[in-house]
Motif scaffolding. Structure first.
Motif, PDB file in Angstrom:
ATOM      1  N   SER A 366       3.053  -5.693   6.476  1.00  0.00           N
ATOM      2  CA  SER A 366       4.121  -5.644   5.463  1.00  0.00           C
ATOM      3  C   SER A 366       4.289  -6.995   4.779  1.00  0.00           C
ATOM      4  N   LYS A 452      -3.425  -0.024   5.848  1.00  0.00           N
ATOM      5  CA  LYS A 452      -3.397   1.275   5.161  1.00  0.00           C
ATOM      6  C   LYS A 452      -2.010   1.912   5.174  1.00  0.00           C
ATOM      7  N   LYS A 453      -1.266   1.656   6.228  1.00  0.00           N
ATOM      8  CA  LYS A 453       0.047   2.295   6.376  1.00  0.00           C
ATOM      9  C   LYS A 453       1.074   1.759   5.383  1.00  0.00           C
ATOM     10  N   THR A 454       0.815   0.590   4.795  1.00  0.00           N
ATOM     11  CA  THR A 454       1.783   0.022   3.854  1.00  0.00           C
ATOM     12  C   THR A 454       1.745   0.714   2.497  1.00  0.00           C
ATOM     13  N   GLU A 455       0.617   1.383   2.189  1.00  0.00           N
ATOM     14  CA  GLU A 455       0.424   2.084   0.907  1.00  0.00           C
ATOM     15  C   GLU A 455       0.601   1.162  -0.288  1.00  0.00           C
ATOM     16  N   LYS A 456       0.332  -0.108  -0.078  1.00  0.00           N
ATOM     17  CA  LYS A 456       0.504  -1.104  -1.125  1.00  0.00           C
ATOM     18  C   LYS A 456      -0.827  -1.453  -1.798  1.00  0.00           C
TER      19      LYS A 456
END
Length: 469
Positions: A366, A452-456
Motif C-alpha cells: 500500500s 496485485k491486491k492493491t489494484e493500483k
C-alpha cells in the motif's frame, strides 16, 4: 513388505526405505543418516543394501556415512566409477532383500550411470520403480548435466534417454508405482508435477516427454526451455563420486559459538561469508553490515548453493537461537561443509555490543502504491517464467539466480523498487545489493502477491506458462 518415501520438501527430494522380513534397503539417502538408523533400529532390521540411482548433482548423498555405520554395501548402476568401494551392478542384475527382489535397469541419459531399480514383491509381481532422475512425474531428467564428464552433447544424451525410456520403462505394466528422486521445485527438471507418487500408466498418459511421436521430437521438447543449472551442481557430483568428510566432523566444527566481540576479527582472519539465516522480516530491521540473508524457512540450501556456489567457502552463521544444528545439516545436504561457527547469542548479542547495524528500507504494498510514479524504476527478481506470466508494466526482470551477472550494472544514483513474489527472494537480493554498496532502493514486503491486491498498478495480462522453467 514396506515401502516408505522419505520426502524432503526444501530439496524436493525423495529417499526410499524398503523392508522385507528382517532386511532393508535404502535408495538415495540424504546426507544426515540418523533418521535412517533410527528406522532400522525401530523395525529391528538389518540394512542389506544402499542403492544409488546416479551421482546426484543437487544434493550430497548420505551413502558413505550410512555404509560406514551399518556395513551395508553401496550399489551403483553400470559404468559408474566411484572413488570408493561399491558394487557396480550389471544391467538386469537381481538383489534379494528378505522375500523381495530389486532388479537394476540401466537407464542412461540423465547421466550415463543412471539406473532405475525395479521392485519385485514376494509373489513375483513387478510392483514399483525407483527412477532417480530418469523419470519424474510430469517430466524426465535434464540431459545437459553430464556433458562435461563425457564427449557427448546434450542432444546425444537426450537421445540416449529416449532409448532408455522406450526400451526399459514404457514396456513395464501400467499398474507399477513410480517413485522418482525429485518433485516440483527441483532444478533437475523443468515441468514436474506437485505429486510425489503416481502410476506408470498415468505417466504414460500425462507426461509430455512420454508422449512424443519420435526421438527427434523428444529431444527437441526435452531440451526446450532448459535454464542453466545451478553452478554448485558440479561440486556436489564430485563429492558424491569422490567422497567427503563425515557429517559428525562437520557438525563438531560448525558448532563453534563466536562472541560478538570476536566476530569481526574472526571473519577477517578466515575470509568467511557472514550468512544470516533469520527471516526477511527480522533481517530488514537490522543486520551485520555485509552479511547475506538467506532465510532458513524457505528454499534455504538450494539458494545457498546457487548464490554462494563454492562449497568450500568458509561460512559464519547468524541464526535464530537453537537452530544451529538444523542450519549446518541443511547446508551439508548441498555440500557446504566449511561452517566455522555461529554468532553466540544471535543478532541480539551483536546489537547489545553496540556495534554497527545496517537496515533494508522495506515498505508495504500500500505504501508502494503511494510512492509509485509512472517513471519509477521497478526490478522484479522472480524467474523469467513468473515474470512472463504477469508483471508490473515497464518493470525490469532481474532474476535472483543471475544476480552476479547484473549486480554491477546497477546505477546506484537512480532510486528503484525491488520485489519478488512474496518477499523471500527480494530480501536475499537486497542483502547482496547492500554488500556491493548499492543502497538507493526500496524493497516491497509481500512482493508481487501483495502488489496485485492493491489494484493500483498497471499489470500485464496473465499468461499461463506451459512449462515451469
Amino acid at each position: 513388505m514396506k515401502v516408505e518415501q522419505i520426502y524432503t520438501g526444501c530439496l524436493a527430494q525423495g529417499a526410499y526405505y524398503i523392508v522385507s522380513e528382517n532386511e532393508a534397503a535404502i535408495i538415495d539417502p540424504l546426507r544426515e543418516v540418523t533418521p535412517y538408523l533410527d528406522r532400522l533400529k525401530k523395525d529391528n532390521v538389518t540394512l542389506k543394501y544402499i542403492f544409488e540411482t546416479h551421482f546426484h548433482a543437487d544434493f550430497v548423498s548420505g551413502h558413505l556415512d550410512l555404509s560406514k555405520k551399518t556395513g551395508a554395501p553401496i550399489i551403483y548402476g553400470p559404468t559408474a566409477q566411484p572413488k570408493f568401494d561399491a558394487i557396480i551392478a550389471e544391467d538386469n542384475q537381481i538383489f534379494n532383500i528378505g522375500k523381495i527382489r530389486i532388479k537394476a535397469l540401466h537407464t542412461p541419459g540423465h547421466t550415463m550411470e543412471s539406473t532405475t531399480y525395479l521392485l519385485i514383491d514376494e509373489n513375483g509381481i513387478e510392483t514399483a520403480i525407483f527412477t532417480g532422475d530418469t523419470l519424474f512425474l510430469g517430466d524426465v531428467g535434464r540431459p545437459d548435466l553430464a556433458q562435461k564428464s563425457t564427449s557427448l552433447t546434450q542432444e546425444d544424451l537426450a537421445g540416449i534417454l529416449y532409448d532408455s525410456l522406450q526400451e526399459k520403462i514404457i514396456p513395464l505394466n501400467d499398474e507399477i508405482t513410480v517413485y522418482p528422486a525429485h518433485g516440483a521445485g527441483s532444478a533437475c527438471g523443468k515441468n514436474m508435477q506437485k505429486e510425489t507418487v503416481d502410476t506408470l500408466g498415468n505417466q504414460k498418459k500425462t507426461n509430455y516427454a512420454l508422449n512424443q511421436p519420435d526421438k527427434q521430437s523428444f529431444i527437441k521438447e526435452v531440451l526446450d526451455g532448459l535454464t542453466a543449472p545451478p553452478k554448485y551442481f558440479g561440486m556436489n557430483v564430485a563429492l558424491n563420486k569422490e567422497g567427503y568428510e563425515s557429517l559428525d566432523l562437520i557438525m563438531n566444527k560448525g558448532l563453534n559459538p563466536i562472541p560478538a566481540e570476536e566476530l569481526e576479527a574472526f571473519v577477517e582472519e578466515t575470509g568467511s561469508l557472514i550468512l544470516d539465516t533469520r527471516s526477511p522480516i527480522e533481517f530488514h530491521k537490522g543486520f551485520i553490515p555485509n552479511s547475506i540473508n538467506i532465510g532458513l524457512k524457505g528454499d534455504f540450501a538450494p539458494w545457498v548453493g546457487t548464490l554462494v556456489v563454492d562449497v568450500k567457502h568458509p561460512i559464519v552463521l547468524i541464526i535464530d537461537e537453537g537452530t544451529q544444528e538444523e542450519v549446518i545439516t541443511r547446508l551439508s545436504r548441498v555440500g557446504f561443509d566449511n561452517v566455522l561457527g555461529y554468532l553466540k547469542g544471535g543478532f541480539e548479542a551483536w546489537k547489545n555490543s553496540g556495534k554497527e547495524i545496517d537496515e533494508v528500507n522495506r515498505i508495504s504494498p500500500s505504501e508502494f502504491a503511494k510512492q509509485f510514479k509512472d517513471n519509477s524504476i521497478v526490478l522484479d527478481v522472480r524467474k523469467l517464467s513468473e515474470y512472463s506470466a504477469e508483471h508490473i508494466e515497464n518493470s525490469y526482470n532481474k532474476p535472483l539466480d543471475a544476480i552476479s551477472d547484473w549486480v554491477n550494472s546497477i546505477d546506484d544514483s537512480k532510486h528503484f523498487f525491488l520485489h519478488c513474489a512474496g518477499g523471500y527472494r527480494s530480501m536475499i537480493a537486497a542483502s547482496i545489493l547492500n554488500s556491493h554498496g548499492i543502497r538507493n532502493f526500496t524493497e516491497i514486503e509481500g512482493g508481487f502477491n501483495g502488489i496485485k491486491k492493491t489494484e493500483k498498478f498497471p499489470i500485464t495480462n496473465f499468461v499461463c506458462s506451459s512449462k515451469t522453467l
